[in-house]
Design a protein around this motif. Structure first.
Motif, PDB file in Angstrom:
ATOM      1  N   THR A 160       0.829  -1.196   0.000  1.00 36.33           N
ATOM      2  CA  THR A 160       0.000   0.000   0.000  1.00 36.33           C
ATOM      3  C   THR A 160       0.866   1.250   0.000  1.00 36.33           C
ATOM      4  O   THR A 160       1.909   1.293   0.660  1.00 36.33           O
ATOM      5  CB  THR A 160      -0.919   0.023   1.236  1.00 36.33           C
ATOM      6  OG1 THR A 160      -1.677  -1.176   1.277  1.00 36.33           O
ATOM      7  CG2 THR A 160      -1.863   1.223   1.192  1.00 36.33           C
ATOM      8  N   ARG A 217      -7.661   3.914  -4.585  1.00 37.02           N
ATOM      9  CA  ARG A 217      -8.758   3.932  -3.636  1.00 37.02           C
ATOM     10  C   ARG A 217      -8.846   5.268  -2.920  1.00 37.02           C
ATOM     11  O   ARG A 217      -7.859   5.993  -2.817  1.00 37.02           O
ATOM     12  CB  ARG A 217      -8.593   2.804  -2.605  1.00 37.02           C
ATOM     13  CG  ARG A 217      -8.567   1.399  -3.206  1.00 37.02           C
ATOM     14  CD  ARG A 217      -8.324   0.342  -2.155  1.00 37.02           C
ATOM     15  NE  ARG A 217      -8.292  -1.006  -2.713  1.00 37.02           N
ATOM     16  CZ  ARG A 217      -8.027  -2.099  -2.028  1.00 37.02           C
ATOM     17  NH1 ARG A 217      -7.744  -2.009  -0.732  1.00 37.02           N
ATOM     18  NH2 ARG A 217      -8.020  -3.287  -2.622  1.00 37.02           N
ATOM     19  N   GLU A 248     -11.564   4.005   1.419  1.00 39.80           N
ATOM     20  CA  GLU A 248     -11.954   2.588   1.342  1.00 39.80           C
ATOM     21  C   GLU A 248     -12.821   2.268   0.132  1.00 39.80           C
ATOM     22  O   GLU A 248     -13.329   1.146   0.017  1.00 39.80           O
ATOM     23  CB  GLU A 248     -12.684   2.148   2.616  1.00 39.80           C
ATOM     24  CG  GLU A 248     -11.892   2.369   3.903  1.00 39.80           C
ATOM     25  CD  GLU A 248     -10.537   1.663   3.863  1.00 39.80           C
ATOM     26  OE1 GLU A 248     -10.455   0.558   3.306  1.00 39.80           O
ATOM     27  OE2 GLU A 248      -9.559   2.225   4.391  1.00 39.80           O
ATOM     28  N   HIS A 249     -13.001   3.199  -0.774  1.00 44.71           N
ATOM     29  CA  HIS A 249     -13.742   2.949  -2.009  1.00 44.71           C
ATOM     30  C   HIS A 249     -12.748   2.816  -3.164  1.00 44.71           C
ATOM     31  O   HIS A 249     -11.833   3.630  -3.296  1.00 44.71           O
ATOM     32  CB  HIS A 249     -14.727   4.081  -2.313  1.00 44.71           C
ATOM     33  CG  HIS A 249     -15.826   4.228  -1.306  1.00 44.71           C
ATOM     34  ND1 HIS A 249     -16.979   3.473  -1.351  1.00 44.71           N
ATOM     35  CD2 HIS A 249     -15.938   5.031  -0.224  1.00 44.71           C
ATOM     36  CE1 HIS A 249     -17.765   3.813  -0.346  1.00 44.71           C
ATOM     37  NE2 HIS A 249     -17.154   4.755   0.356  1.00 44.71           N
ATOM     38  N   THR A 250     -12.943   1.818  -4.013  1.00 52.41           N
ATOM     39  CA  THR A 250     -12.061   1.631  -5.160  1.00 52.41           C
ATOM     40  C   THR A 250     -12.530   2.507  -6.315  1.00 52.41           C
ATOM     41  O   THR A 250     -13.657   2.346  -6.813  1.00 52.41           O
ATOM     42  CB  THR A 250     -12.046   0.155  -5.605  1.00 52.41           C
ATOM     43  OG1 THR A 250     -11.619  -0.663  -4.514  1.00 52.41           O
ATOM     44  CG2 THR A 250     -11.099  -0.046  -6.776  1.00 52.41           C
ATOM     45  N   GLN A 291      -3.126   0.668  -3.994  1.00 51.05           N
ATOM     46  CA  GLN A 291      -2.971  -0.697  -3.498  1.00 51.05           C
ATOM     47  C   GLN A 291      -2.410  -1.563  -4.622  1.00 51.05           C
ATOM     48  O   GLN A 291      -3.083  -1.797  -5.625  1.00 51.05           O
ATOM     49  CB  GLN A 291      -4.312  -1.259  -3.025  1.00 51.05           C
ATOM     50  CG  GLN A 291      -4.231  -2.651  -2.428  1.00 51.05           C
ATOM     51  CD  GLN A 291      -3.582  -2.659  -1.067  1.00 51.05           C
ATOM     52  OE1 GLN A 291      -3.785  -1.741  -0.285  1.00 51.05           O
ATOM     53  NE2 GLN A 291      -2.815  -3.689  -0.772  1.00 51.05           N
ATOM     54  N   ARG A 310      -2.371  -2.115   7.739  1.00 49.76           N
ATOM     55  CA  ARG A 310      -2.675  -0.686   7.600  1.00 49.76           C
ATOM     56  C   ARG A 310      -1.430   0.154   7.401  1.00 49.76           C
ATOM     57  O   ARG A 310      -1.523   1.354   7.137  1.00 49.76           O
ATOM     58  CB  ARG A 310      -3.420  -0.200   8.837  1.00 49.76           C
ATOM     59  CG  ARG A 310      -4.794  -0.829   9.035  1.00 49.76           C
ATOM     60  CD  ARG A 310      -5.378  -0.412  10.359  1.00 49.76           C
ATOM     61  NE  ARG A 310      -5.407   1.041  10.481  1.00 49.76           N
ATOM     62  CZ  ARG A 310      -5.442   1.685  11.652  1.00 49.76           C
ATOM     63  NH1 ARG A 310      -5.423   1.003  12.779  1.00 49.76           N
ATOM     64  NH2 ARG A 310      -5.465   3.003  11.678  1.00 49.76           N
TER      65      ARG A 310
END
Length: 489
Positions: free
Chosen positions: A243, A323, A326-328, A313, A282
């Motif tokens: 990440t 992203r 938390e939304h792609t 990611q 994380r």
């Protein structure tokens, strides 16, 4: 407006379909042209031209656009003029013309929004900046299915021509840019028709770059290509996974874990790829789109310092995702941006199913949905083909499939049957006739060279099948596609 306006409109429509069908076929783009005569009064019958002439909108619907644009300027709805001294008169004229074009664009958008709202149309409208051509201000309009467009996550804040809200919006901006470029180049050439010949995937790559500029905290002109270079590398034979948090240095929403004494330029792909091995859970690399400063952890949502951050990611070799909160926003595989597919959505599946098989009742749709959901959960990729001609097709393809004694398919059996290569062939009633089916079909323009053999064989089959059919394609990279037969929808 000009001799070849009909040909250009048709080519623009085909161009839009080629682009947006790669993202989501349910977006259903529709393109038309609007011409506003520069030297004619609004009550002149030829003051407005709409192409095609049989469009559901009439020229009278757009007769007051220039008056509305002038009222915007008077009411100072848009940003007021800045006090700028232009050294050359042409600079002043150019700035005034650009400002007028922006007002016309704004007026056209509001007029279309009112028309769509008054007619309760399921359309989302986008408008190009006007282009002066043969005495007309020519505007290219593209409309998308509003419900499908709204189903995708949009970035917070106002969306503009330089700030796309998501990948479909960025693709719209690139499409309109290409249309304006083609018209401008044709206007400067001798009797040349506007040409829209850019590769569809290249348009989407440009849209991906545009979207990354929106989410980047700094100068991100090389961020997209840097991510491509990093994802293409292996470290000690392993695929790149990890990440990267996109944020300014010492961002309050990131807790530092490890800070590099000398930041690593993002163009140093091999070093970044090696540093990705440090990321876990994380914990990610912290980058301002130009350098990597070290490792950090984004704070929890309940923290006072919390702020939604964009992240990259890296998922596998040549694969990564952008992203936000938390939304792609988009998935990139082999340098090709696509929309996140994720699991098949029940409402979307039901809509497509009833388009192909209108006689399927609610209980039958729920039963097929269970099978499609089971197919979508296969991590290795599979294909479920629903066809009214499943029985004769199993006979025709008997040398390239395993025919089975007809029986109702169930999710556990489907999980086992889809463990081998090939499609599972069932009727709309759920009765299975063959497994491991190698589908055939004629080559079609719907194919996509950036996708695998499973996807393209399904496209060929559904495009040429004499029977109504629907293919649920689950690729190994996680993409899920619903491919209805084109001859029956």
């Amino acid at each position: 407006m000009w001799e070849h306006q009909s040909l250009f409109r048709v080519s623009a429509q085909l161009f839009a379909e080629g682009i947006f069908n790669l993202l989501d076929r349910n977006l259903r783009p529709e393109v038309f042209l609007l011409g506003l005569a520069s030297g004619r009064e609004e009550d002149d019958p030829e003051s407005v031209v709409v192409e095609p002439t049989n469009l559901r909108y009439q020229p009278a619907d757009f007769a007051t656009i220039k008056t509305r644009a002038a009222s915007f300027e008077t009411a100072d709805i848009v940003a007021p003029r800045e006090s700028v001294y232009h050294l050359h008169p042409q600079d002043h004229d150019r700035m005034e013309k650009q400002r007028w074009y922006e007002l016309v664009c704004r007026a056209t958008e509001e007029t279309l929004r009112e028309l769509v709202g008054a007619r309760a149309e399921n359309r989302r409208c986008f408008v190009s900046t006007p282009l002066s051509l043969n005495g007309y201000l020519v505007v290219v309009v593209v409309q998308l299915a509003a419900d499908v467009y709204s189903a995708y996550y949009c970035l917070p804040g106002k969306a503009t021509s330089g700030r796309p809200s998501n990948l479909p919006h960025a693709a719209v901006l690139e499409f309109l840019h290409e249309c304006t470029r083609a018209l401008r180049e044709a206007d400067t050439a001798d009797n040349e028709q506007p040409v829209l010949d850019r590769d569809y995937n290249e348009v989407l790559r440009a849209a991906g770059r545009r979207l990354m500029l929106r989410v980047s905290p700094g100068n991100a002109h090389g961020l997209y290509d840097a991510c491509l270079g990093i994802a293409a590398l292996r470290h000690e034979g392993g695929e790149g996974q990890g990440t990267m948090l996109l944020a300014k240095r010492q961002h309050p929403a990131i807790v530092p874990v490890l800070t590099l004494e000398a930041p690593v330029p993002l163009r140093d792909h091999r070093s970044i790829r090696k540093l990705l091995e440090l990321t876990e859970g994380r914990t990610g690399l912290v980058s301002d789109a130009a350098h990597v400063f070290g490792l950090g952890i984004a704070v929890d949502e309940d923290s006072p310092q919390y702020e939604p951050l964009a992240t990259v990611q890296f998922t596998n070799h040549y694969g990564w995702e952008l992203r936000h909160a938390e939304h792609t926003l988009m998935r990139v595989v082999s340098n090709t941006p696509r929309l996140p597919q994720g699991k098949v959505q029940a409402d979307n599946f039901a809509r497509v199913l009833h388009q192909v098989f209108p006689d399927v009742d609610a209980a039958g749709a729920a039963y097929l949905w269970e099978l499609a959901l089971e197919a979508s959960g296969q991590s290795h990729g599979t294909m479920l083909c629903i066809s009214t001609g499943a029985k004769p097709e199993a006979e025709r393809l008997r040398r390239q499939c395993f025919r089975v004694v007809p029986r109702p398919m169930t999710p556990p059996v489907l999980r086992q049957a889809s463990s081998i290569d090939g499609a599972v062939l069932i009727e709309p009633t759920g009765v299975c006739h063959a497994i491991g089916v190698i589908l055939d079909g004629q080559a079609t323009e719907r194919g996509d060279s950036s996708r695998g053999a499973r996807y393209n064989s399904a496209v060929r089959y559904t495009s040429s099948s004499p029977y109504p059919c629907l293919a649920v394609v689950v690729s190994e990279d996680g993409w899920i596609d619903l491919l209805p037969s084109t001859l029956h929808t």
